[in-house]
Structures are given as structure tokens and as C-alpha cells.
Design a protein around this motif. Sequence first.
Motif, PDB file in Angstrom:
ATOM      1  N   GLU A  80     -31.947  -4.170  -7.790  1.00 44.39           N
ATOM      2  CA  GLU A  80     -32.238  -5.288  -8.689  1.00 44.39           C
ATOM      3  C   GLU A  80     -31.708  -6.604  -8.132  1.00 44.39           C
ATOM      4  N   GLY A  81     -31.274  -6.576  -6.869  1.00 40.46           N
ATOM      5  CA  GLY A  81     -30.908  -7.819  -6.201  1.00 40.46           C
ATOM      6  C   GLY A  81     -29.444  -8.173  -6.226  1.00 40.46           C
ATOM      7  N   MET A  82     -28.603  -7.330  -6.795  1.00 37.79           N
ATOM      8  CA  MET A  82     -27.177  -7.643  -6.850  1.00 37.79           C
ATOM      9  C   MET A  82     -26.524  -7.238  -5.522  1.00 37.79           C
ATOM     10  N   LYS A  83     -25.801  -8.141  -4.909  1.00 32.12           N
ATOM     11  CA  LYS A  83     -25.124  -7.858  -3.650  1.00 32.12           C
ATOM     12  C   LYS A  83     -23.748  -7.264  -3.942  1.00 32.12           C
ATOM     13  N   ILE A  84     -23.706  -5.951  -3.907  1.00 34.03           N
ATOM     14  CA  ILE A  84     -22.476  -5.259  -4.281  1.00 34.03           C
ATOM     15  C   ILE A  84     -22.237  -4.105  -3.320  1.00 34.03           C
ATOM     16  N   GLY A  85     -20.975  -3.864  -2.987  1.00 33.65           N
ATOM     17  CA  GLY A  85     -20.610  -2.817  -2.053  1.00 33.65           C
ATOM     18  C   GLY A  85     -19.546  -1.894  -2.614  1.00 33.65           C
ATOM     19  N   LEU A  86     -19.243  -0.867  -1.844  1.00 37.17           N
ATOM     20  CA  LEU A  86     -18.262   0.148  -2.250  1.00 37.17           C
ATOM     21  C   LEU A  86     -17.170   0.256  -1.208  1.00 37.17           C
ATOM     22  N   ILE A  87     -15.928   0.294  -1.674  1.00 35.27           N
ATOM     23  CA  ILE A  87     -14.793   0.670  -0.838  1.00 35.27           C
ATOM     24  C   ILE A  87     -14.198   1.944  -1.428  1.00 35.27           C
ATOM     25  N   ARG A  88     -14.097   2.968  -0.586  1.00 35.86           N
ATOM     26  CA  ARG A  88     -13.558   4.266  -1.032  1.00 35.86           C
ATOM     27  C   ARG A  88     -12.274   4.573  -0.270  1.00 35.86           C
ATOM     28  N   PRO A  89     -11.114   4.447  -0.902  1.00 34.30           N
ATOM     29  CA  PRO A  89      -9.885   4.892  -0.251  1.00 34.30           C
ATOM     30  C   PRO A  89      -9.933   6.402  -0.030  1.00 34.30           C
ATOM     31  N   VAL A  90      -9.745   6.820   1.202  1.00 35.01           N
ATOM     32  CA  VAL A  90      -9.661   8.244   1.524  1.00 35.01           C
ATOM     33  C   VAL A  90      -8.204   8.684   1.510  1.00 35.01           C
ATOM     34  N   THR A  91      -7.325   7.831   2.035  1.00 40.09           N
ATOM     35  CA  THR A  91      -5.891   8.036   1.815  1.00 40.09           C
ATOM     36  C   THR A  91      -5.494   7.208   0.600  1.00 40.09           C
ATOM     37  N   LEU A  92      -4.957   7.868  -0.398  1.00 41.82           N
ATOM     38  CA  LEU A  92      -4.455   7.142  -1.579  1.00 41.82           C
ATOM     39  C   LEU A  92      -3.035   6.656  -1.324  1.00 41.82           C
ATOM     40  N   TRP A  93      -2.286   7.410  -0.530  1.00 45.39           N
ATOM     41  CA  TRP A  93      -1.047   6.912   0.081  1.00 45.39           C
ATOM     42  C   TRP A  93      -1.046   7.407   1.502  1.00 45.39           C
ATOM     43  N   PRO A  94      -0.972   6.503   2.495  1.00 48.79           N
ATOM     44  CA  PRO A  94      -0.888   5.050   2.293  1.00 48.79           C
ATOM     45  C   PRO A  94      -2.211   4.467   1.791  1.00 48.79           C
ATOM     46  N   PHE A  95      -2.105   3.499   0.888  1.00 52.17           N
ATOM     47  CA  PHE A  95      -3.261   2.863   0.284  1.00 52.17           C
ATOM     48  C   PHE A  95      -3.803   1.779   1.227  1.00 52.17           C
ATOM     49  N   PRO A  96      -5.123   1.635   1.334  1.00 60.16           N
ATOM     50  CA  PRO A  96      -5.705   0.640   2.258  1.00 60.16           C
ATOM     51  C   PRO A  96      -5.608  -0.787   1.724  1.00 60.16           C
ATOM     52  N   SER A  97      -4.397  -1.235   1.479  1.00 59.58           N
ATOM     53  CA  SER A  97      -4.173  -2.545   0.862  1.00 59.58           C
ATOM     54  C   SER A  97      -4.694  -3.685   1.723  1.00 59.58           C
ATOM     55  N   GLU A  98      -4.474  -3.617   3.040  1.00 61.16           N
ATOM     56  CA  GLU A  98      -4.883  -4.719   3.911  1.00 61.16           C
ATOM     57  C   GLU A  98      -6.404  -4.866   3.939  1.00 61.16           C
ATOM     58  N   VAL A  99      -7.125  -3.746   3.947  1.00 60.57           N
ATOM     59  CA  VAL A  99      -8.586  -3.800   3.933  1.00 60.57           C
ATOM     60  C   VAL A  99      -9.077  -4.491   2.673  1.00 60.57           C
ATOM     61  N   ILE A 100      -8.505  -4.115   1.545  1.00 57.06           N
ATOM     62  CA  ILE A 100      -8.902  -4.697   0.263  1.00 57.06           C
ATOM     63  C   ILE A 100      -8.493  -6.158   0.196  1.00 57.06           C
ATOM     64  N   SER A 101      -7.304  -6.480   0.720  1.00 50.92           N
ATOM     65  CA  SER A 101      -6.838  -7.866   0.712  1.00 50.92           C
ATOM     66  C   SER A 101      -7.777  -8.767   1.501  1.00 50.92           C
ATOM     67  N   ARG A 102      -8.184  -8.302   2.679  1.00 48.97           N
ATOM     68  CA  ARG A 102      -9.063  -9.123   3.525  1.00 48.97           C
ATOM     69  C   ARG A 102     -10.412  -9.371   2.857  1.00 48.97           C
ATOM     70  N   ILE A 103     -11.008  -8.337   2.315  1.00 43.50           N
ATOM     71  CA  ILE A 103     -12.347  -8.482   1.754  1.00 43.50           C
ATOM     72  C   ILE A 103     -12.322  -9.270   0.449  1.00 43.50           C
ATOM     73  N   SER A 104     -11.182  -9.259  -0.247  1.00 42.70           N
ATOM     74  CA  SER A 104     -11.100  -9.966  -1.530  1.00 42.70           C
ATOM     75  C   SER A 104     -11.162 -11.478  -1.364  1.00 42.70           C
ATOM     76  N   GLU A 105     -10.931 -11.970  -0.140  1.00 42.53           N
ATOM     77  CA  GLU A 105     -10.957 -13.412   0.097  1.00 42.53           C
ATOM     78  C   GLU A 105     -12.373 -13.978   0.067  1.00 42.53           C
ATOM     79  N   ASP A 106     -13.373 -13.107   0.251  1.00 41.34           N
ATOM     80  CA  ASP A 106     -14.748 -13.591   0.414  1.00 41.34           C
ATOM     81  C   ASP A 106     -15.697 -13.104  -0.672  1.00 41.34           C
ATOM     82  N   ILE A 107     -15.181 -12.530  -1.755  1.00 36.96           N
ATOM     83  CA  ILE A 107     -16.059 -12.009  -2.807  1.00 36.96           C
ATOM     84  C   ILE A 107     -15.709 -12.631  -4.155  1.00 36.96           C
TER      85      ILE A 107
END
Length: 354
Positions: free
Chosen positions: A271-298
Motif C-alpha cells: 500500500e506504499g508504506m516504506k517500512i522495514g523489519l529489524i529482528r534481534p537474533v541475539t537478545l543478549w547481547p542486544f543489537p543496540s548500535e544497529v538500532i541506534s544508527r538506523i533510528s537517526e534516519d527514520i
Amino acid sequence: MGKVLMKGNEVIGEAAIHAGCIYFFGYPITPQSELVAYMAKRLPEVNGLFLQAESEVAAINMVYGAASAGVRVMTSSSSPGFSLKQEGISYLAGAELPAVIVNIGRGGPGLGNIQPAQSDYFQVTKGGGHGDYYTPVLAPSTLQEIIELTSEAFRIADDYRTPVILLGDGMLGQMMEPVEFRGIEEKEFKEKDWATSGTEGDGPPRVITSLDLSDIKLEERNNRLQEKYSMIKKQEIKVDSLYTEDAEYIVIAYGTVARMVQSAIEKAREEGMKIGLIRPVTLWPFPSEVISRISEDIKGILAVEMSAGQMVEDVRLAVEGKTPVSFYGRTGGVIPSVEEIYEAIMKLGKGVTA
């Protein structure tokens, strides 16, 4: 061996055997009892040892003994039974013993029910037992991925001398899918020169304990553990992503929920919404840096869980206020539908937060 149709609990057991684990101590509790039954049948066929303990507490302490002898060992349970193992897991962490503990989560708190849930997230990622320790946590979303991550769990346990948790839920444990035990080769295990397997007079006696009556010595042990956890954070983070290249919004989910999220995202993208998925595979350690980086542009993030909101706290910490974070969850063993998640995604696009 080609593809075979198997139940999730059984896949875990077979994957563990392929990873070199032929020692299992457990206790039945729904929805993971098939894993215990599978190991009772299979381990004698591979000259292994299965023992049904008298309780979850007994099982985890048997794991402590086997791990001390240097063998690859596993136990499993489900939420309330997993809670009973916490003291033993703390002992394993304190004594720096490798082992794999499976938790096939169910609805809670208390005895709850036997339906799938993700409400054990706090328990598995924040220590669970007493003391300053962490356990690496791997969260597969498919039965095929179970095979890979079970092998990884034993590898991480041995490499870092630490207990590792494989976290699923009742849906993952009970579903059936075709799987292939491909790419599995005989592994050379590292020599465990610390194990209490006997020195035959060659060197001093080996002692394994988590007891340090000296506060200074116990602090030294804790400092060594924290250095180990820092190394795990640098080297063992696993995360999967989908449709993130052009995304204006992101949904974060793990385990089986991520599969439903993917279907909802694909519907939203149609329906035209630009949306993606991030799936943590390790819950600890949590992929905080990946989420932090992508959060700057969304423009916004939605966390979806089968809980009242647990992983979402780690998401918000990672985002550090850079973008709004909303949450959608179902509790008590209720599985969120694709349509429900889709509606939550649509609200996210309209700027509605929860």
C-alpha cells in the motif's frame, strides 16, 4: 539426509546431538515435554546419557556436574520450570561453566497456561538469578534456524565458558516444518584443560567452584566476568533485517512474532508504506548500535511482542530519544494476528504512538 518434517522441540534435540551434545538432564513441562521425550529416545542410540531428574532444580545442578567434567550438556524447560533453574544458572555463570539451557516460553506469570508467550525476556536478558552476570540469549524464528543457533549456542558456551540460553515459545516448540540438517560436520572441540576430568598426577588438582569467601578475590572474579561479557558484546551480536534500505519506519520483533510482523509489513508495503523489519537474533547481547544508527534516519519505530512490553525497554534505550518508539503486544498466551500488527503499523504511519 534430505529434508524431514519435524516438530520444533524435536529439532532442538537433534540439532544438539549434531552439535556434539550427548548428555541431557531434564524434567517434563508443557510445551517443551517433547524435547525431553525425544532425548530419552535418541541419546541411547548415540551412546549418550539421558536422565529425567526429580525436579528442575535437580536437573540444572546435574548440568553443573556434567559441565564441570568438560562434556557438552543441555537441559530444557518452560517458563515456571525455567524460573526454578535460576539459582543453578547463576552457579554456572559464577563457576564459568559452558552449558546450553532451552526455554520454550509459555503464558504467565505464575503457572499461567501452556500457550506461547515472550514474557520471559526480562528474566533471560537481565541475569535472572542473583549476582552480576549475563547469559548470551539466542532467539530463533524458524525451525531451520534452530539448527544453526543450537550449534552456535554450544560454540559460544565453549568459547567463553558460559551458560547460553536458547529461547523459543510454545508456538516454535509445537509447530512442524520441513528442516534439513545440512552443512553439519564433525567438530573438533577445544581441549578443556580446566575440566575436573582428572590430571593423572600431571599438574595440580583442578577445582571448580563459584564460592569465594574473600571479597577481593570475588571482585577479581566479577571483573573477569565483566571483561568476558564486554568481549561477547563486541563479537557475538546477531541481527537480521528486511526492507530497511528505504524504510521510513521500522518494526522490531524477535522469534515467531517476527514472522507475523513480516507478513504485516509486506501488506503495508503493497500500500506504499516504506517500512522495514529489524529482528534481534541475539537478545543478549542486544543489537543496540544497529538500532541506534538506523533510528537517526527514520520517523518512528514499533516494537511488537507477546508480552506487556519488555524488549521495548531495550529498544528505547538504544534509540536514546532520536525517534518515537511505540509498542503493540498481546499477553497471557494470546498470539497477535497479522491483521492486528498491520493496524498497529498503519497507526504508526499516522503518528499514533502507544
